[in-house]
Design an enzyme around this catalytic site. Sequence first.
Site, PDB file in Angstrom:
ATOM      1  N   LEU A  51      44.392  39.737  41.875  1.00 41.00           N
ATOM      2  CA  LEU A  51      45.243  38.860  42.667  1.00 41.00           C
ATOM      3  C   LEU A  51      46.675  38.871  42.141  1.00 41.00           C
ATOM      4  CD1 LEU A  51      45.016  36.759  45.027  1.00 41.00           C
ATOM      5  CD2 LEU A  51      44.742  35.012  43.248  1.00 41.00           C
ATOM      6  N   SER A 117      39.552  41.453  37.759  1.00 37.43           N
ATOM      7  CA  SER A 117      39.622  40.146  38.388  1.00 37.43           C
ATOM      8  C   SER A 117      39.131  40.211  39.836  1.00 37.43           C
ATOM      9  CB  SER A 117      41.055  39.609  38.289  1.00 37.43           C
ATOM     10  OG  SER A 117      41.108  38.232  38.578  1.00 37.43           O
ATOM     11  N   GLN A 118      39.956  39.790  40.795  1.00 35.71           N
ATOM     12  CA  GLN A 118      39.551  39.852  42.199  1.00 35.71           C
ATOM     13  C   GLN A 118      39.144  41.265  42.605  1.00 35.71           C
ATOM     14  OE1 GLN A 118      41.742  37.679  45.542  1.00 35.71           O
ATOM     15  NE2 GLN A 118      42.437  39.781  45.898  1.00 35.71           N
ATOM     16  N   ASP A 234      39.483  33.102  28.633  1.00 33.45           N
ATOM     17  CA  ASP A 234      40.123  33.705  29.797  1.00 33.45           C
ATOM     18  C   ASP A 234      41.149  32.765  30.429  1.00 33.45           C
ATOM     19  OD1 ASP A 234      39.763  35.964  32.104  1.00 33.45           O
ATOM     20  OD2 ASP A 234      39.985  33.986  33.003  1.00 33.45           O
ATOM     21  N   HIS A 289      43.489  35.718  30.510  1.00 39.67           N
ATOM     22  CA  HIS A 289      43.190  36.462  31.726  1.00 39.67           C
ATOM     23  C   HIS A 289      44.142  37.626  31.984  1.00 39.67           C
ATOM     24  CE1 HIS A 289      41.165  37.075  35.504  1.00 39.67           C
ATOM     25  NE2 HIS A 289      42.328  37.100  36.136  1.00 39.67           N
TER      26      HIS A 289
END
Length: 308
Positions: A51, A117-118, A234, A289
Amino acid sequence: IKSCGSMLGLWGQRLPSAWVLLLLPFLPLLLPAALSPHRTSYKPVIVVHGLFDSSYSFRHLLEYVNETHPGTVVTVLDLFDGRESLRPLWEQVQGFREAMVPIMAKAPQGVHLICYSQGGLVCRALLSVMDDHNVDSFISLSSPQMGQYGDTDYLKWLFPTSMRSNLYRICYSPWGQEFSICNYWHDPHHDDLYLNASSFLALINGERDHPNATVWRKNFLRVGRLVLIGGPDDGVITPWQSSFFGFYDANETVLEMEEQLVYLRDSFGLKTLLARGSIVRCPMAGISHTAWHSNRTLYETCIEPWLS
């Protein structure tokens, strides 16, 4: 090399010169493997961002792969960058699929996916819908594989008047499902709404019946290895165990992967993958993250061993 020279000299003494000339084209086959360091090539690597990211975010990862696996063809797909990453995930799956097909076609031995991630959810959906993918290792890098349920900076920026407790009112509407983050928003207190409204996560998890479920499961199980990476520091993925297919129950107690219904029912193949030894879990503390794809220790510990 000296011993090879001695061997050739010996052959020269025993064989007519014409035979030596005939053998020269086959000399590379007779030399030790150590003299041909580039004889074995590495499988191509495809990277999918998360993202609000872009391909630039992965410059360090690219350097690491080039250092440890020289000659590897690494493609960081430059699609749905920045705000475009908010587009519905099925739209992104289609775009990334079109970009991956020619790369896979040129790699008969297979490819590796590193999906952040996404992007890890995009890649998992790709593995489900592609009948002929040849993914050797799918490396899921801090991805909310069982969904997201947390008040993060991303959430506050996107929906400033909402908190996680009431975001279901937006995300579980047809309008909300037009945002990528709502495609994997997983409210453990409104499970029925999630199952009925989720147009993405509930489908790829096999939590809701659909006509493609059997085929998608078969496709997903084509993967050679599933590498799950995440950690307690994270700061974005909530709960962080979602990176390992763990998630909250209705009391917000985290149930690990083996306690999830999608595992117990083997709805999309997790239980089968674990039984055949194809799931690797690599938890790492102390990494935020945005640092997963630039941390050298993480790369050497959790990613590099699987880039054959």
